[in-house]
Write a protein that holds these residues in place. Structure first.
Motif, PDB file in Angstrom:
ATOM      1  N   PRO A 125       0.827  -1.216   0.000  1.00 25.64           N
ATOM      2  CA  PRO A 125       0.000   0.000   0.000  1.00 25.64           C
ATOM      3  C   PRO A 125       0.858   1.262   0.000  1.00 25.64           C
ATOM      4  N   GLU A 126       0.354   2.294  -0.597  1.00 28.18           N
ATOM      5  CA  GLU A 126       1.080   3.553  -0.639  1.00 28.18           C
ATOM      6  C   GLU A 126       1.310   4.065   0.782  1.00 28.18           C
ATOM      7  N   GLY A 127       2.530   4.404   1.071  1.00 29.56           N
ATOM      8  CA  GLY A 127       2.892   4.924   2.377  1.00 29.56           C
ATOM      9  C   GLY A 127       3.289   3.867   3.383  1.00 29.56           C
ATOM     10  N   ALA A 128       3.094   2.582   3.052  1.00 28.94           N
ATOM     11  CA  ALA A 128       3.457   1.500   3.972  1.00 28.94           C
ATOM     12  C   ALA A 128       4.961   1.264   3.933  1.00 28.94           C
ATOM     13  N   PRO A 129       5.561   0.827   5.052  1.00 29.26           N
ATOM     14  CA  PRO A 129       6.994   0.529   5.053  1.00 29.26           C
ATOM     15  C   PRO A 129       7.294  -0.636   4.098  1.00 29.26           C
ATOM     16  N   ARG A 130       8.080  -0.390   3.092  1.00 32.18           N
ATOM     17  CA  ARG A 130       8.275  -1.328   1.991  1.00 32.18           C
ATOM     18  C   ARG A 130       8.933  -2.635   2.427  1.00 32.18           C
ATOM     19  N   LEU A 131      10.040  -2.552   3.169  1.00 29.63           N
ATOM     20  CA  LEU A 131      10.806  -3.753   3.510  1.00 29.63           C
ATOM     21  C   LEU A 131      10.001  -4.744   4.338  1.00 29.63           C
ATOM     22  N   PRO A 132       9.462  -4.362   5.508  1.00 29.36           N
ATOM     23  CA  PRO A 132       8.717  -5.348   6.298  1.00 29.36           C
ATOM     24  C   PRO A 132       7.452  -5.844   5.593  1.00 29.36           C
ATOM     25  N   TYR A 133       6.819  -4.972   4.830  1.00 27.37           N
ATOM     26  CA  TYR A 133       5.594  -5.376   4.143  1.00 27.37           C
ATOM     27  C   TYR A 133       5.904  -6.428   3.086  1.00 27.37           C
ATOM     28  N   MET A 134       6.962  -6.215   2.302  1.00 23.57           N
ATOM     29  CA  MET A 134       7.315  -7.172   1.251  1.00 23.57           C
ATOM     30  C   MET A 134       7.811  -8.491   1.838  1.00 23.57           C
ATOM     31  N   VAL A 135       8.533  -8.428   2.944  1.00 24.02           N
ATOM     32  CA  VAL A 135       8.980  -9.662   3.598  1.00 24.02           C
ATOM     33  C   VAL A 135       7.770 -10.451   4.089  1.00 24.02           C
ATOM     34  N   GLY A 136       6.803  -9.745   4.678  1.00 21.94           N
ATOM     35  CA  GLY A 136       5.593 -10.412   5.133  1.00 21.94           C
ATOM     36  C   GLY A 136       4.814 -11.033   3.984  1.00 21.94           C
ATOM     37  N   LEU A 137       4.710 -10.329   2.868  1.00 21.60           N
ATOM     38  CA  LEU A 137       4.028 -10.869   1.699  1.00 21.60           C
ATOM     39  C   LEU A 137       4.772 -12.080   1.136  1.00 21.60           C
ATOM     40  N   ALA A 138       6.099 -12.025   1.150  1.00 21.27           N
ATOM     41  CA  ALA A 138       6.892 -13.163   0.670  1.00 21.27           C
ATOM     42  C   ALA A 138       6.646 -14.393   1.535  1.00 21.27           C
ATOM     43  N   ALA A 139       6.554 -14.186   2.854  1.00 21.59           N
ATOM     44  CA  ALA A 139       6.285 -15.306   3.758  1.00 21.59           C
ATOM     45  C   ALA A 139       4.893 -15.872   3.504  1.00 21.59           C
TER      46      ALA A 139
END
Length: 210
Positions: free
Chosen positions: A142-156
């Motif tokens: 989502p726009e404005g969300a912290p990219r690194l933790p969000y993408m790691v969570g999505l990858a998991a």
């Protein structure tokens, strides 16, 4: 959150439904045993998570930008597919059913490690898996969300979802194992899967860069 997760899980389902080298390997190793198939799935999904983390850190952008890096990984990936395909065809010729990554006579623990490492290597040696993670995951941040933790969570989440999906393949092969284990059927399955892996390896070797 639901506005992101539902489309993301739908996309994960479509990705998992698209056959590829990992699908062939999972089905092939599931012919040996459910344990072998499940460990192959876990190895493959470890690779999915690794590429997701690498994409989150921005490192796969280097692979997309560097023709040399992409070509090196492409040649390695093609070699892995060709070796696995040749091993499968050789097993079919001998009438055996050796798990990819292991030789006959290995104890159960090493055989299990062979299944896991084969799934992991199959995924990590695929440059397209790296580039796909780079292009796929950012679409759901989502726009404005912290990219690194969000993408790691999505990858998991992506990896866990595919574990469940491919476990269905393993279960299905297990249900048919009595029929599939017949020497003639087993040999034909080995020949088909080995041929598919060889063709995919040759195609990857001949493809141009990203």
């Amino acid at each position: 959150m639901a506005d992101v997760l539902l489309p993301f899980l739908g996309a994960c389902l479509l990705i998992a439904m698209s056959p590829g080298p990992s699908t062939v390997l999972i089905i092939r190793n599931s012919l040996r045993s459910r344990r072998s198939g499940l460990l192959t799935v876990l190895g493959n999904e470890t690779g999915v998570f690794v590429w997701g983390v690498v994409a989150a850190c921005g490192l796969t952008a280097l692979l997309a930008a560097s023709q040399l890096a992409y070509d090196v990984l492409r040649v390695v990936g093609a070699g892995v597919l060709i070796v696995f395909g040749a091993q499968t065809l050789w097993a079919a010729r001998r009438g055996g059913g050796v798990d990819l990554g292991e030789s006959e006579g290995e104890d159960e623990r090493r055989s299990g490690w062979g299944s896991y490492s084969a799934g992991l290597l199959m995924n990590l040696a695929n440059p397209k898996a790296a580039l796909f993670a780079l292009s796929f995951l950012p679409q759901f941040v989502p726009e404005g969300a912290p990219r690194l933790p969000y993408m790691v969570g999505l990858a998991a989440l992506w990896a866990v979802f595919e574990v469940g999906y491919y476990a269905g393949y393993v279960w299905g092969v297990g249900q048919l194992r009595r029929w599939l284990a017949r020497p003639g059927v087993r040999r034909r399955m080995e020949q088909v899967s080995g041929g598919v892996l060889l063709v995919l390896g040759a195609r990857l070797a001949l493809q141009p860069g990203p």
